[in-house]
Design an enzyme around this catalytic site. Structure first.
Site, PDB file in Angstrom:
ATOM      1  N   LYS A  90      70.599 -25.921 148.262  1.00  0.00           N
ATOM      2  CA  LYS A  90      70.590 -24.843 147.271  1.00  0.00           C
ATOM      3  C   LYS A  90      71.461 -23.687 147.758  1.00  0.00           C
ATOM      4  CE  LYS A  90      67.079 -22.138 144.734  1.00  0.00           C
ATOM      5  NZ  LYS A  90      65.613 -21.921 144.628  1.00  0.00           N
ATOM      6  N   SER A 164      63.871 -22.522 140.307  1.00  0.00           N
ATOM      7  CA  SER A 164      65.267 -22.138 140.332  1.00  0.00           C
ATOM      8  C   SER A 164      66.160 -23.158 141.028  1.00  0.00           C
ATOM      9  CB  SER A 164      65.419 -20.783 141.030  1.00  0.00           C
ATOM     10  OG  SER A 164      64.939 -20.843 142.364  1.00  0.00           O
ATOM     11  N   SER A 188      59.769 -22.744 142.572  1.00  0.00           N
ATOM     12  CA  SER A 188      61.152 -23.212 142.456  1.00  0.00           C
ATOM     13  C   SER A 188      61.418 -24.549 143.131  1.00  0.00           C
ATOM     14  CB  SER A 188      62.108 -22.160 143.035  1.00  0.00           C
ATOM     15  OG  SER A 188      62.099 -21.002 142.242  1.00  0.00           O
TER      16      SER A 188
END
Length: 484
Positions: A90, A164, A188
């Site tokens: 990420k 996310s 997330s």
């Protein structure tokens, strides 16, 4: 081999999706090279370069050079546990050689070192091939708060991928990388796993070092793992976990925390009272959760309903109290200097933090400690808590039409975990009647990661058994993680 040339030494299944741990080891034993495996992983990643899954992809030459070094090491008799695996990270987590942007070019950092946990994975033989897209500043649970092209759900592209850590989940669900790394503050690492039909593990806070992460909250952030099954996810977690003396929030006992699955035994699991569950009118999600609870009972677990009120109250503190002000530490200056580069929904979520007083911050801390005490009573009488990972799933169009309330709905069953210092995993469930995935969240008190792993593994086996009994039609539209 180049990244675009398919190896003749790879079995057919590995030539269509990067391997998990067991299949990578089998392939290497049967004569495949790390260059074969990593090259194929890079080829698949690069083929998806325009799909909104990745923010940056490594150069083929650098990836294959690293793979050759691993092959040379293995030729010398040195074998490491993650040899042959590719992974993506990420883009709020530092990886040397990649910029870190958190989906905002106004931030753009060029780190000299990888995050501590990423470096541990690389040292164990895994190769980073890309950085993943995310809801900007890791603020969102839906995956639409990023630049075009939007990352789309791996099961049905009309639906949100969850966030996310949207790209991290989709990369694994689509078979582009062997595993991936995300982060989790309010869900997330679990919500996107649920939306895409894969496993997402959120460890005990401080079990994995946060050094090298752009923080939302040093109090509540943790790195998370995405994988196709629980075995891979927890073996990867075991590599990442450990005390980091340079991270003040790293647990001093991190090296001693067990992550291997504990035997199910006669465990008693808590679940919210039926009248406290909300699926926002989604009858298919409600039916899937009922089927998931039935699978747990069939696996030998006892289920007891408990009051969900303190969990829900703790979850609301994450965004509706002074705790939101902590996000201004990392992102406040960017929002002030370059507001036009910040997604409107992200600004709307973070800017209210400036309005809270120091007194209100202490009041939020006191309130949370009170709720922790109430929740501790639940875990004294129950081994774990089980509930839906998400109450429903929205289309991208629905989310864009109501970006605030529908994003909050996605976090109903995840927001509370980190404020209450619980460990958790989201595991694909028995599936919905419309072909979309369902998922069960399993949570335990801090350092109960082995308990969560044990329940997750048993539930996963129970779901596999049910899918085998009902036949392949019920899973034709789902990712392969739960039935591979």
């Amino acid at each position: 081999m180049t990244g675009l040339a398919r190896s003749k030494t790879l079995p057919g299944d590995l030539a269509t999706r990067p391997p998990g741990l067991a299949s990578a080891r089998a392939a290497l034993t049967n004569g495949a090279s790390v260059v074969d495996l990593v090259g194929e992983g890079w080829r698949r990643t690069n083929a998806a370069a325009q799909d909104g899954v990745f923010i940056a992809i490594a150069e083929e030459t650098s990836v294959l050079a690293e793979a050759r070094r691993i092959d040379e090491r293995r030729a010398g008799g040195v074998f490491l546990p993650l040899d042959g695996l590719t992974f993506s990270v990420k883009d709020n987590v530092h990886v040397a050689g990649f910029p870190t942007t958190a989906s905002c070019e106004a931030i753009r950092i060029l780190p000299e070192e990888s995050a501590y946990a990423v470096a541990r994975l690389q040292a164990a033989g895994a190769v980073v091939v890309a950085k993943n897209t995310l809801d900007q500043f890791a603020t969102g649970l839906n995956g639409t708060r990023s630049a075009e092209p939007l990352c789309r759900n791996a099961v049905d592209s009309d639906y949100i991928p969850g966030g996310s850590s949207s790209g991290s989940a989709v990369a694994v669900a689509r078979g582009l990388t062997s595993f991936s790394i995300g982060t989790d503050t309010g869900g997330s690492g679990r919500v996107p796993a649920a939306c895409n039909g894969i496993v997402g593990v959120k460890p005990t806070l401080g079990l994995v070092s946060g050094r090298g992460l752009l923080y939302n909250s040093r109090l509540f952030d943790t790195l998370s793992v995405f994988a196709l099954d629980t075995a891979d996810a927890y073996e990867i977690l075991a590599v990442m976990a450990g005390h980091d003396p340079h991270d003040p929030y790293s647990r001093e006992d991190a090296d001693a925390v067990e992550t291997h699955a504990v035997s199910a035994g006669r465990m008693i699991l808590a679940t919210p009272r039926a009248d406290q569950l909300s699926f926002f009118g989604d009858s298919r999600a409600e039916a899937a959760f009922a089927a998931d609870l039935a699978a747990l009972r069939a696996a030998g677990y006892t289920l007891e309903e408990v009051d969900f009120t303190p969990f829900e109250a703790a979850g609301k503190l994450l965004f509706d109290s002074a705790f939101i002000a902590e996000r201004l530490i990392e992102y406040g200056a960017v929002i002030e200097a370059s507001p036009e580069m910040v997604h409107p929904a992200v600004r709307a979520a973070i800017e209210p933090g400036a309005r809270y007083s120091a007194q209100q911050a202490f009041e939020a801390i006191y309130r949370l400690e009170s709720l922790k005490r109430q929740v501790a009573c639940v875990f004294r009488e129950h081994d774990a808590l089980v509930l839906p990972t998400t109450p429903t799933i929205f289309t991208i169009a629905e989310m864009l039409a109501e970006p605030t309330s529908r994003n909050a709905a996605m976090g109903r069953y995840t927001y509370f975990a980190n404020p209450l210092d619980l460990c958790a995993a989201s595991v694909p469930g028995t599936g919905r009647s419309d072909g979309l995935p369902s998922a069960l969240s399993i949570l335990a008190r801090a350092t109960g990661d082995a308990v969560v792993h044990g329940v997750a593994r048993s539930f996963e086996a129970a779901v596999r058994s049910r899918l085998t009994e009902t036949g392949p039609d019920c899973v034709r539209d789902r990712p392969l993680g739960i039935v591979r």
